[in-house]
Design a protein around this motif. Structure first.
Motif, PDB file in Angstrom:
ATOM      1  N   MET A  48      20.315  -9.889   4.506  1.00  0.00           N
ATOM      2  CA  MET A  48      19.640 -10.407   3.340  1.00  0.00           C
ATOM      3  C   MET A  48      18.181  -9.946   3.337  1.00  0.00           C
ATOM      4  SD  MET A  48      19.258 -14.290   1.819  1.00  0.00           S
ATOM      5  CE  MET A  48      19.838 -15.033   3.256  1.00  0.00           C
ATOM      6  N   TYR A  49      17.564  -9.856   4.476  1.00  0.00           N
ATOM      7  CA  TYR A  49      16.150  -9.513   4.509  1.00  0.00           C
ATOM      8  C   TYR A  49      15.897  -8.006   4.535  1.00  0.00           C
ATOM      9  CZ  TYR A  49      15.240 -14.411   5.145  1.00  0.00           C
ATOM     10  OH  TYR A  49      15.161 -15.764   4.956  1.00  0.00           O
ATOM     11  N   ARG A  50      16.920  -7.202   4.299  1.00  0.00           N
ATOM     12  CA  ARG A  50      16.696  -5.758   4.224  1.00  0.00           C
ATOM     13  C   ARG A  50      15.888  -5.399   2.990  1.00  0.00           C
ATOM     14  NH1 ARG A  50      22.677  -3.765   5.097  1.00  0.00           N
ATOM     15  NH2 ARG A  50      23.191  -5.595   6.315  1.00  0.00           N
ATOM     16  N   ARG A  51      16.136  -6.070   1.890  1.00  0.00           N
ATOM     17  CA  ARG A  51      15.426  -5.797   0.632  1.00  0.00           C
ATOM     18  C   ARG A  51      14.182  -6.638   0.457  1.00  0.00           C
ATOM     19  NH1 ARG A  51      19.848  -5.375  -4.183  1.00  0.00           N
ATOM     20  NH2 ARG A  51      20.991  -3.605  -3.382  1.00  0.00           N
ATOM     21  N   TRP A  52      14.217  -7.862   0.969  1.00  0.00           N
ATOM     22  CA  TRP A  52      13.118  -8.798   0.769  1.00  0.00           C
ATOM     23  C   TRP A  52      12.587  -9.230   2.133  1.00  0.00           C
ATOM     24  CZ3 TRP A  52      18.039  -9.318  -1.252  1.00  0.00           C
ATOM     25  CH2 TRP A  52      18.162  -8.909  -2.582  1.00  0.00           C
ATOM     26  N   PRO A  53      11.342  -8.955   2.395  1.00  0.00           N
ATOM     27  CA  PRO A  53      10.788  -9.272   3.714  1.00  0.00           C
ATOM     28  C   PRO A  53      10.592 -10.768   3.989  1.00  0.00           C
ATOM     29  CG  PRO A  53       9.170  -8.119   2.351  1.00  0.00           C
ATOM     30  CD  PRO A  53      10.428  -8.194   1.577  1.00  0.00           C
ATOM     31  N   SER A  54      10.676 -11.603   2.970  1.00  0.00           N
ATOM     32  CA  SER A  54      10.499 -13.038   3.194  1.00  0.00           C
ATOM     33  C   SER A  54      11.383 -13.836   2.240  1.00  0.00           C
ATOM     34  CB  SER A  54       9.039 -13.440   2.981  1.00  0.00           C
ATOM     35  OG  SER A  54       8.711 -13.349   1.606  1.00  0.00           O
ATOM     36  N   LYS A  55      11.576 -15.098   2.554  1.00  0.00           N
ATOM     37  CA  LYS A  55      12.355 -15.977   1.683  1.00  0.00           C
ATOM     38  C   LYS A  55      11.680 -16.131   0.327  1.00  0.00           C
ATOM     39  CE  LYS A  55      14.482 -18.783   5.276  1.00  0.00           C
ATOM     40  NZ  LYS A  55      14.610 -20.117   5.848  1.00  0.00           N
ATOM     41  N   ALA A  56      10.359 -16.197   0.327  1.00  0.00           N
ATOM     42  CA  ALA A  56       9.624 -16.357  -0.927  1.00  0.00           C
ATOM     43  C   ALA A  56       9.870 -15.177  -1.860  1.00  0.00           C
ATOM     44  CB  ALA A  56       8.138 -16.512  -0.654  1.00  0.00           C
ATOM     45  N   GLU A  57       9.876 -13.965  -1.324  1.00  0.00           N
ATOM     46  CA  GLU A  57      10.131 -12.791  -2.162  1.00  0.00           C
ATOM     47  C   GLU A  57      11.575 -12.766  -2.664  1.00  0.00           C
ATOM     48  OE1 GLU A  57       8.438  -9.015  -0.983  1.00  0.00           O
ATOM     49  OE2 GLU A  57       7.144 -10.106   0.411  1.00  0.00           O
ATOM     50  N   LEU A  58      12.507 -13.208  -1.836  1.00  0.00           N
ATOM     51  CA  LEU A  58      13.901 -13.305  -2.258  1.00  0.00           C
ATOM     52  C   LEU A  58      14.049 -14.284  -3.412  1.00  0.00           C
ATOM     53  CD1 LEU A  58      16.977 -12.869  -1.927  1.00  0.00           C
ATOM     54  CD2 LEU A  58      16.916 -14.674  -0.204  1.00  0.00           C
ATOM     55  N   VAL A  59      13.426 -15.449  -3.290  1.00  0.00           N
ATOM     56  CA  VAL A  59      13.497 -16.469  -4.341  1.00  0.00           C
ATOM     57  C   VAL A  59      12.862 -15.960  -5.631  1.00  0.00           C
ATOM     58  CG1 VAL A  59      12.696 -18.759  -5.021  1.00  0.00           C
ATOM     59  CG2 VAL A  59      13.668 -18.400  -2.749  1.00  0.00           C
ATOM     60  N   MET A  60      11.712 -15.304  -5.527  1.00  0.00           N
ATOM     61  CA  MET A  60      11.053 -14.773  -6.729  1.00  0.00           C
ATOM     62  C   MET A  60      11.911 -13.705  -7.404  1.00  0.00           C
ATOM     63  SD  MET A  60       8.447 -16.477  -7.396  1.00  0.00           S
ATOM     64  CE  MET A  60       7.873 -15.455  -8.707  1.00  0.00           C
ATOM     65  N   ALA A  61      12.548 -12.852  -6.628  1.00  0.00           N
ATOM     66  CA  ALA A  61      13.424 -11.830  -7.200  1.00  0.00           C
ATOM     67  C   ALA A  61      14.620 -12.472  -7.902  1.00  0.00           C
ATOM     68  CB  ALA A  61      13.898 -10.872  -6.113  1.00  0.00           C
ATOM     69  N   MET A  62      15.166 -13.502  -7.299  1.00  0.00           N
ATOM     70  CA  MET A  62      16.308 -14.191  -7.905  1.00  0.00           C
ATOM     71  C   MET A  62      15.900 -14.879  -9.202  1.00  0.00           C
ATOM     72  SD  MET A  62      18.814 -16.873  -6.108  1.00  0.00           S
ATOM     73  CE  MET A  62      20.060 -17.746  -7.000  1.00  0.00           C
ATOM     74  N   ILE A  63      14.774 -15.554  -9.207  1.00  0.00           N
ATOM     75  CA  ILE A  63      14.294 -16.223 -10.420  1.00  0.00           C
ATOM     76  C   ILE A  63      14.032 -15.206 -11.516  1.00  0.00           C
ATOM     77  CG2 ILE A  63      12.350 -17.511 -11.409  1.00  0.00           C
ATOM     78  CD1 ILE A  63      12.234 -19.031  -8.716  1.00  0.00           C
ATOM     79  N   THR A  64      13.414 -14.096 -11.165  1.00  0.00           N
ATOM     80  CA  THR A  64      13.139 -13.051 -12.150  1.00  0.00           C
ATOM     81  C   THR A  64      14.431 -12.521 -12.755  1.00  0.00           C
ATOM     82  OG1 THR A  64      11.121 -12.427 -11.004  1.00  0.00           O
ATOM     83  CG2 THR A  64      12.063 -10.801 -12.491  1.00  0.00           C
ATOM     84  N   GLU A  65      15.416 -12.265 -11.923  1.00  0.00           N
ATOM     85  CA  GLU A  65      16.705 -11.744 -12.410  1.00  0.00           C
ATOM     86  C   GLU A  65      17.419 -12.772 -13.293  1.00  0.00           C
ATOM     87  OE1 GLU A  65      19.849  -9.285 -13.191  1.00  0.00           O
ATOM     88  OE2 GLU A  65      17.972  -8.751 -12.198  1.00  0.00           O
ATOM     89  N   LEU A  66      17.426 -14.010 -12.871  1.00  0.00           N
ATOM     90  CA  LEU A  66      18.111 -15.053 -13.639  1.00  0.00           C
ATOM     91  C   LEU A  66      17.447 -15.311 -14.982  1.00  0.00           C
ATOM     92  CD1 LEU A  66      18.905 -17.641 -10.849  1.00  0.00           C
ATOM     93  CD2 LEU A  66      20.553 -16.267 -12.117  1.00  0.00           C
ATOM     94  N   THR A  67      16.136 -15.305 -14.994  1.00  0.00           N
ATOM     95  CA  THR A  67      15.432 -15.655 -16.231  1.00  0.00           C
ATOM     96  C   THR A  67      15.288 -14.488 -17.192  1.00  0.00           C
ATOM     97  OG1 THR A  67      13.279 -15.258 -15.206  1.00  0.00           O
ATOM     98  CG2 THR A  67      14.135 -17.510 -15.129  1.00  0.00           C
ATOM     99  N   SER A  68      15.526 -13.270 -16.739  1.00  0.00           N
ATOM    100  CA  SER A  68      15.341 -12.117 -17.614  1.00  0.00           C
ATOM    101  C   SER A  68      16.333 -12.104 -18.777  1.00  0.00           C
ATOM    102  CB  SER A  68      15.442 -10.818 -16.817  1.00  0.00           C
ATOM    103  OG  SER A  68      16.752 -10.643 -16.318  1.00  0.00           O
ATOM    104  N   ALA A  69      17.481 -12.717 -18.614  1.00  0.00           N
ATOM    105  CA  ALA A  69      18.497 -12.702 -19.665  1.00  0.00           C
ATOM    106  C   ALA A  69      18.570 -14.009 -20.450  1.00  0.00           C
ATOM    107  CB  ALA A  69      19.857 -12.405 -19.055  1.00  0.00           C
TER     108      ALA A  69
END
Length: 56
Positions: A1-22
């Motif tokens: 999981m941390y191959r793309r995102w170096p921290s949990k915070a960055e993972l959460v922000m990426a997920m929120i961005t993806e979910l809210t974009s649509a």
């Protein structure tokens, strides 16, 4: 999981961005109602996006 995102915070922000974009969201001025509407809008996509991220 941390191959793309170096921290949990960055993972959460990426997920929120993806979910809210649509999600079309127009605030009504009622924070409680807006939050309920927003969460109801992203809930169906959350499992799809999570599965995609974990597979990637």
């Amino acid at each position: 999981m941390y191959r793309r995102w170096p921290s949990k915070a960055e993972l959460v922000m990426a997920m929120i961005t993806e979910l809210t974009s649509a999600i079309a969201f127009d605030p009504s001025g009622d924070p409680s109602g807006d939050l309920t509407e927003f969460v109801a809008g992203i809930a169906p996509r959350a499992s799809q996006v999570t599965a995609w991220w974990l597979a990637g």
